[in-house]
Design an enzyme around this catalytic site. Sequence first.
Site, PDB file in Angstrom:
ATOM      1  N   SER A   1      -8.326   0.281   0.490  1.00  0.00           N
ATOM      2  CA  SER A   1      -9.234   0.277   1.608  1.00  0.00           C
ATOM      3  C   SER A   1      -9.911   1.667   2.223  1.00  0.00           C
ATOM      4  CB  SER A   1      -8.757  -0.613   2.716  1.00  0.00           C
ATOM      5  OG  SER A   1      -9.553  -0.901   3.889  1.00  0.00           O
TER       6      SER A   1
ATOM      7  N   ARG B   1       0.905  -1.355   0.002  1.00  0.00           N
ATOM      8  CA  ARG B   1      -0.053  -0.148   0.034  1.00  0.00           C
ATOM      9  C   ARG B   1       0.943   1.338   0.045  1.00  0.00           C
ATOM     10  NH1 ARG B   1      -4.894   0.205   4.118  1.00  0.00           N
ATOM     11  NH2 ARG B   1      -5.431  -1.940   3.179  1.00  0.00           N
TER      12      ARG B   1
END
Length: 596
Positions: free
Chosen positions: A149, A58
Amino acid sequence: SQQAGENKRILLLHWYLHFFKKNGATREQIRSLVQDGCMEELKRRLCSRMTFGTAGLRAAMGAGFSRVNDLTVIQSTQYLTFYFLDMKCSIKMFFLFCFSFGRLARLTAAVMLCKDIPVYLFSTYVPTPFVPYAVKKLGAAAGVMITASHNRKEDNGYKVYWQNGAQISSPHDKEILRCIEGNAEPWAESWAEDLVESSPLKSDPLEDICRWYMEELSTICFHRDLNARSSLRFVHSSFHGVGHNYVQKAFQTFGFLPPIPVPEQMNPDPNFSTVSCPNPEEGEPVLELSLRLAEKEGAKIVLATDPDADRLAVAEQCDECGWKVFTGNELAALLGWWMLFNWKKMHPDSAETERVYMLATTVSSKILKALAQIEGFHFEETLPGFKWIGNKIHELAKTGKEVIFSFEESIGFLCGSMVLDKDGVSAAAVVAEMAAYLHTKNVTLTQQLQNIYEIYGYHISRTSYVVCNDPPTVERIFSRLRNFEGEGIYPKTCVGYTIAHIRDVTTGYDSSQPDKKCVLPVSKSSQMLTFTFQNGIVATLRTSGTEPKIKYYTEFCAPPGKSDISMLEEELMKVTLALVEEYLEPDKNNLIRRFV
């Protein structure tokens, strides 16, 4: 010296443009940085790579090997492909098309297709938990989810699931990254997005997976007839993400009328245009639209899934004090009680409890441990990150054990074990059923939480964070704590409260163990220190695996019967404030305190 600097910039430019020749936007970013002489920024972008954290890869989107972009997604997929080919396993790959980042999903699929590997690619948006569910259901070798997310809109991510349906962990994560040698150069066919449209090896599993998921979801629905008669009304926000259609279907599976959607947040929007932060965990400030709609519609319960629908926030309207937004730890107490309550009704033989487990990450509340001690089931902790929980469930299942509930304090819940990852869709339906059942007893969720605490002991927790954008500062903070009272000597007190035990997962030290070694696996790639105080408070400081944050968690675990809540909260707050000020030194270290 000036000429040497110019030569270095030209070399950097040519080197990078060789790799990024296919994407004009990222190529231009680097060209601009080189021409402006931004060497430190170029070092940050070009001299390090993304690594697998608590939730996969990420980072911010943009140019550079440390960012998420076309090239790094292709490279990551090539490493993954090479790893599987090297293992000589039978490969049936599975990938997800994720909202607004379709190009990255198509490039991921193209890498596999060009090596004649079958690919399942969803034709529309699905929640993250559908990927691990589908990996197991379809017998795929692995799964990839393109998602950031609940991170800020500038970020993106690349989550990898192993063939058991859990997120990859050691040794697979490290082995995949080792495959970088000899595979950094994109294969010519890796850029061929059109393979997704033309290849006979690509198929769409959407219809089957959605049907199978909802059928299996019904196994944790215990009171469907009651649900169908319930007068309770619910509001649901999908937080500009993918959850709307699937929560609607889950409610239908449970026999409920559909929840009222927040129209402004119902459809995917990668700019998260109505919230300052796309994380429902931040509480009432980001839930404002949901709460106002609930008041207008007469709904007592608000449910909010995060953008990729693997987390769930819950709020309940209380007559005397407005809205109660539950913490992840509080929701876990309720869901743990609820899953055990229904499991026992279906398994009246108390001997069967011996095979029942509940799991939580080590920074989460110890409330499930308190339930286990009284009710006779097993409780185990894992390292932070649901990948550890998913793999533990897989291990326990192989020995005939049944995990009926798992959670992490950051509003990640798993009811049952049909998915080996947190699941906001199923959790939303389960919370609704629990609320509807309690409503027939004239008990609210808030009241039931108090009932749980009175039986099993009050567990009052505080969780927050500070932001630190300078990695050397983080290293310095934790090094100071490891040498607080001399070389190798950790702190012994905090604002006068005696520290009974210290666990350092980064180094593998645990003063509570006879051999002074951690029971949990050592995790040298992140920082995590836990302090257990003599008065029952447990406090943990750790670095986030996905964001530039130092998180802190404190909890007062009181035994049953100790019910002076104001005293418990006052003592906990005192220790929490001291932990931050004395151990993290925010002002001295230029840390950014949390503000919503």
